[in-house]
Design a protein around this motif. Structure first.
Motif, PDB file in Angstrom:
ATOM      1  N   GLU A 105      92.979  49.087 -56.635  1.00 58.46           N
ATOM      2  CA  GLU A 105      93.899  49.199 -58.143  1.00 58.46           C
ATOM      3  C   GLU A 105      93.886  47.247 -58.102  1.00 58.46           C
ATOM      4  OE1 GLU A 105      96.090  50.497 -62.257  1.00 58.46           O
ATOM      5  OE2 GLU A 105      95.925  51.381 -60.438  1.00 58.46           O
ATOM      6  N   LEU A 106      94.934  47.004 -57.721  1.00 58.31           N
ATOM      7  CA  LEU A 106      95.276  45.548 -57.114  1.00 58.31           C
ATOM      8  C   LEU A 106      94.260  44.991 -57.147  1.00 58.31           C
ATOM      9  CD1 LEU A 106      97.338  43.407 -58.133  1.00 58.31           C
ATOM     10  CD2 LEU A 106      97.707  43.897 -55.692  1.00 58.31           C
ATOM     11  N   SER A 107      92.677  45.241 -56.212  1.00 56.88           N
ATOM     12  CA  SER A 107      92.058  44.132 -55.766  1.00 56.88           C
ATOM     13  C   SER A 107      90.678  44.576 -57.374  1.00 56.88           C
ATOM     14  CB  SER A 107      91.311  45.042 -54.728  1.00 56.88           C
ATOM     15  OG  SER A 107      89.583  44.567 -54.605  1.00 56.88           O
ATOM     16  N   GLY A 108      90.712  45.182 -58.478  1.00 58.32           N
ATOM     17  CA  GLY A 108      89.967  45.099 -59.110  1.00 58.32           C
ATOM     18  C   GLY A 108      90.770  44.707 -60.878  1.00 58.32           C
ATOM     19  N   ALA A 109      91.512  43.587 -60.487  1.00 57.07           N
ATOM     20  CA  ALA A 109      92.545  42.803 -61.635  1.00 57.07           C
ATOM     21  C   ALA A 109      90.756  42.298 -61.925  1.00 57.07           C
ATOM     22  CB  ALA A 109      92.808  41.968 -60.999  1.00 57.07           C
ATOM     23  N   PRO A 110      91.203  42.162 -63.534  1.00 56.54           N
ATOM     24  CA  PRO A 110      89.883  41.361 -63.984  1.00 56.54           C
ATOM     25  C   PRO A 110      89.998  39.460 -63.932  1.00 56.54           C
ATOM     26  CG  PRO A 110      92.185  41.453 -65.932  1.00 56.54           C
ATOM     27  CD  PRO A 110      92.161  42.383 -64.224  1.00 56.54           C
ATOM     28  N   ALA A 111      88.724  38.837 -63.364  1.00 56.09           N
ATOM     29  CA  ALA A 111      88.235  37.281 -63.013  1.00 56.09           C
ATOM     30  C   ALA A 111      87.355  36.947 -64.799  1.00 56.09           C
ATOM     31  CB  ALA A 111      87.901  37.599 -61.726  1.00 56.09           C
ATOM     32  N   ALA A 112      86.765  36.334 -63.242  1.00 50.77           N
ATOM     33  CA  ALA A 112      85.905  35.251 -64.989  1.00 50.77           C
ATOM     34  C   ALA A 112      84.792  36.088 -65.424  1.00 50.77           C
ATOM     35  CB  ALA A 112      85.232  34.429 -64.034  1.00 50.77           C
ATOM     36  N   GLY A 113      84.927  36.449 -66.713  1.00 54.21           N
ATOM     37  CA  GLY A 113      83.853  37.346 -68.053  1.00 54.21           C
ATOM     38  C   GLY A 113      84.580  38.979 -67.318  1.00 54.21           C
ATOM     39  N   GLY A 114      85.880  39.151 -67.062  1.00 52.03           N
ATOM     40  CA  GLY A 114      86.411  40.597 -67.495  1.00 52.03           C
ATOM     41  C   GLY A 114      86.197  41.051 -66.311  1.00 52.03           C
ATOM     42  N   ARG A 115      84.963  40.759 -65.106  1.00 53.05           N
ATOM     43  CA  ARG A 115      84.272  41.564 -64.054  1.00 53.05           C
ATOM     44  C   ARG A 115      85.532  41.101 -63.038  1.00 53.05           C
ATOM     45  NH1 ARG A 115      80.764  37.386 -64.629  1.00 53.05           N
ATOM     46  NH2 ARG A 115      81.428  36.738 -62.411  1.00 53.05           N
ATOM     47  N   PRO A 116      85.731  42.876 -62.414  1.00 44.92           N
ATOM     48  CA  PRO A 116      87.074  43.206 -61.876  1.00 44.92           C
ATOM     49  C   PRO A 116      86.753  42.349 -60.011  1.00 44.92           C
ATOM     50  CG  PRO A 116      85.875  45.316 -62.651  1.00 44.92           C
ATOM     51  CD  PRO A 116      85.199  44.058 -62.625  1.00 44.92           C
ATOM     52  N   LEU A 117      87.643  41.652 -59.795  1.00 39.31           N
ATOM     53  CA  LEU A 117      87.707  40.482 -59.170  1.00 39.31           C
ATOM     54  C   LEU A 117      87.465  41.248 -57.110  1.00 39.31           C
ATOM     55  CD1 LEU A 117      88.164  37.774 -58.192  1.00 39.31           C
ATOM     56  CD2 LEU A 117      90.688  38.171 -57.791  1.00 39.31           C
ATOM     57  N   GLY A 118      87.066  42.385 -56.863  1.00 37.89           N
ATOM     58  CA  GLY A 118      86.999  43.225 -56.222  1.00 37.89           C
ATOM     59  C   GLY A 118      87.888  41.833 -54.363  1.00 37.89           C
ATOM     60  N   GLU A 119      89.173  41.298 -55.058  1.00 35.17           N
ATOM     61  CA  GLU A 119      89.826  40.520 -53.825  1.00 35.17           C
ATOM     62  C   GLU A 119      90.236  41.875 -52.650  1.00 35.17           C
ATOM     63  OE1 GLU A 119      92.623  38.336 -54.513  1.00 35.17           O
ATOM     64  OE2 GLU A 119      93.273  39.350 -56.389  1.00 35.17           O
ATOM     65  N   TRP A 120      90.412  40.781 -51.326  1.00 41.54           N
ATOM     66  CA  TRP A 120      90.564  41.734 -50.355  1.00 41.54           C
ATOM     67  C   TRP A 120      91.948  41.475 -50.350  1.00 41.54           C
ATOM     68  CZ3 TRP A 120      88.315  45.424 -47.055  1.00 41.54           C
ATOM     69  CH2 TRP A 120      86.806  44.825 -47.129  1.00 41.54           C
ATOM     70  N   ILE A 121      93.128  43.261 -50.594  1.00 42.38           N
ATOM     71  CA  ILE A 121      94.038  43.095 -50.522  1.00 42.38           C
ATOM     72  C   ILE A 121      94.632  43.111 -48.874  1.00 42.38           C
ATOM     73  CG2 ILE A 121      96.128  44.347 -51.395  1.00 42.38           C
ATOM     74  CD1 ILE A 121      94.964  42.423 -53.422  1.00 42.38           C
ATOM     75  N   GLU A 122      95.627  42.495 -47.777  1.00 39.58           N
ATOM     76  CA  GLU A 122      95.948  43.090 -46.771  1.00 39.58           C
ATOM     77  C   GLU A 122      97.161  44.259 -47.067  1.00 39.58           C
ATOM     78  OE1 GLU A 122      98.190  41.177 -42.873  1.00 39.58           O
ATOM     79  OE2 GLU A 122      96.756  39.496 -44.430  1.00 39.58           O
ATOM     80  N   LEU A 123      96.938  45.258 -46.808  1.00 37.63           N
ATOM     81  CA  LEU A 123      97.923  46.120 -46.951  1.00 37.63           C
ATOM     82  C   LEU A 123      98.808  46.641 -45.555  1.00 37.63           C
ATOM     83  CD1 LEU A 123      98.683  48.431 -48.569  1.00 37.63           C
ATOM     84  CD2 LEU A 123      97.209  49.476 -48.010  1.00 37.63           C
ATOM     85  N   ARG A 124     100.246  46.799 -45.468  1.00 38.21           N
ATOM     86  CA  ARG A 124     100.372  46.157 -44.354  1.00 38.21           C
ATOM     87  C   ARG A 124     102.184  46.981 -44.483  1.00 38.21           C
ATOM     88  NH1 ARG A 124     100.421  41.005 -41.274  1.00 38.21           N
ATOM     89  NH2 ARG A 124     101.774  42.908 -40.064  1.00 38.21           N
ATOM     90  N   PRO A 125     102.206  47.789 -43.570  1.00 40.87           N
ATOM     91  CA  PRO A 125     103.483  48.556 -43.726  1.00 40.87           C
ATOM     92  C   PRO A 125     104.230  48.511 -43.048  1.00 40.87           C
ATOM     93  CG  PRO A 125     102.207  49.718 -41.920  1.00 40.87           C
ATOM     94  CD  PRO A 125     101.102  48.697 -42.694  1.00 40.87           C
ATOM     95  N   PHE A 126     105.718  48.335 -43.909  1.00 35.84           N
ATOM     96  CA  PHE A 126     107.547  48.045 -42.834  1.00 35.84           C
ATOM     97  C   PHE A 126     107.251  48.852 -42.007  1.00 35.84           C
ATOM     98  CE2 PHE A 126     107.058  46.721 -47.477  1.00 35.84           C
ATOM     99  CZ  PHE A 126     107.643  45.551 -47.636  1.00 35.84           C
ATOM    100  N   LEU A 127     107.613  48.302 -40.829  1.00 35.65           N
ATOM    101  CA  LEU A 127     108.540  48.332 -39.698  1.00 35.65           C
ATOM    102  C   LEU A 127     109.477  49.162 -40.211  1.00 35.65           C
ATOM    103  CD1 LEU A 127     107.548  48.635 -37.082  1.00 35.65           C
ATOM    104  CD2 LEU A 127     109.420  46.888 -36.681  1.00 35.65           C
ATOM    105  N   ASP A 128     109.662  50.842 -39.932  1.00 35.20           N
ATOM    106  CA  ASP A 128     110.656  51.554 -40.104  1.00 35.20           C
ATOM    107  C   ASP A 128     111.508  51.819 -38.590  1.00 35.20           C
ATOM    108  OD1 ASP A 128     108.463  53.208 -39.310  1.00 35.20           O
ATOM    109  OD2 ASP A 128     108.463  54.572 -41.151  1.00 35.20           O
ATOM    110  N   ASP A 129     110.829  52.188 -37.963  1.00 32.19           N
ATOM    111  CA  ASP A 129     111.625  52.086 -36.692  1.00 32.19           C
ATOM    112  C   ASP A 129     111.492  50.829 -35.708  1.00 32.19           C
ATOM    113  OD1 ASP A 129     112.030  54.945 -37.427  1.00 32.19           O
ATOM    114  OD2 ASP A 129     110.116  55.809 -36.995  1.00 32.19           O
ATOM    115  N   ARG A 130     112.174  50.733 -35.222  1.00 30.68           N
ATOM    116  CA  ARG A 130     112.017  49.762 -34.627  1.00 30.68           C
ATOM    117  C   ARG A 130     112.569  50.246 -33.348  1.00 30.68           C
ATOM    118  NH1 ARG A 130     116.422  45.865 -37.838  1.00 30.68           N
ATOM    119  NH2 ARG A 130     115.449  44.750 -39.716  1.00 30.68           N
TER     120      ARG A 130
END
Length: 135
Positions: A105-130
């Motif tokens: 959904e974040l990747s679909g933020a509007p860009a030029a002309g109102g079209r979805p940007l379609g940028e790559w979003i790097e999704l990283r889980p937080f380290l929960d078990d050290r």
């Protein structure tokens, strides 16, 4: 619940689904993009999934310890590429699948002309078990 960091990369060139670099957007297009991200953050706050978010300045430095008392500093954030992290959002969701939905959904933020940007979003889980030294 699991926390994830979504990194928004700006590469200075068109995103996969939009052919206009961000530095050529109109002020209205930039405003619509930011408003979309604010609205998404508000919806995630309402659902209890929002942790934090921040836009980042394009300027930055690489710094490292050198053992000599004067650390080397290199212009950044990425000296070898035009890629930079434009901002980030942290979320706390029930599953990786939900994290992927939010990132898409974040990747679909509007860009030029109102079209979805379609940028790559790097999704990283937080380290929960050290790792434990005893293990």
């Amino acid at each position: 619940m699991a926390k994830y960091l979504m990194l928004k990369h700006y590469v200075g060139s068109p995103a996969p689904t939009n052919d206009v670099p961000m530095d050529r957007w109109t002020p209205e297009e930039v405003d619509a993009h930011v408003r979309f991200m604010d609205d998404l953050a508000d919806r995630l706050r309402e659902s209890g999934e929002f942790v934090d978010a921040q836009a980042l300045s394009p300027g930055g430095r690489w710094v490292r310890f050198d053992g000599e008392g004067r650390p080397p500093v290199v212009d950044g954030p990425f000296a070898e590429t035009k890629d930079l992290i434009a901002g980030w959002m942290a979320i706390d969701v029930d599953s990786e699948e939900r994290a992927i939905e939010v990132a898409a959904e974040l990747s679909g933020a509007p860009a030029a002309g109102g079209r979805p940007l379609g940028e790559w979003i790097e999704l990283r889980p937080f380290l929960d078990d050290r790792p434990n030294a005893a293990e």
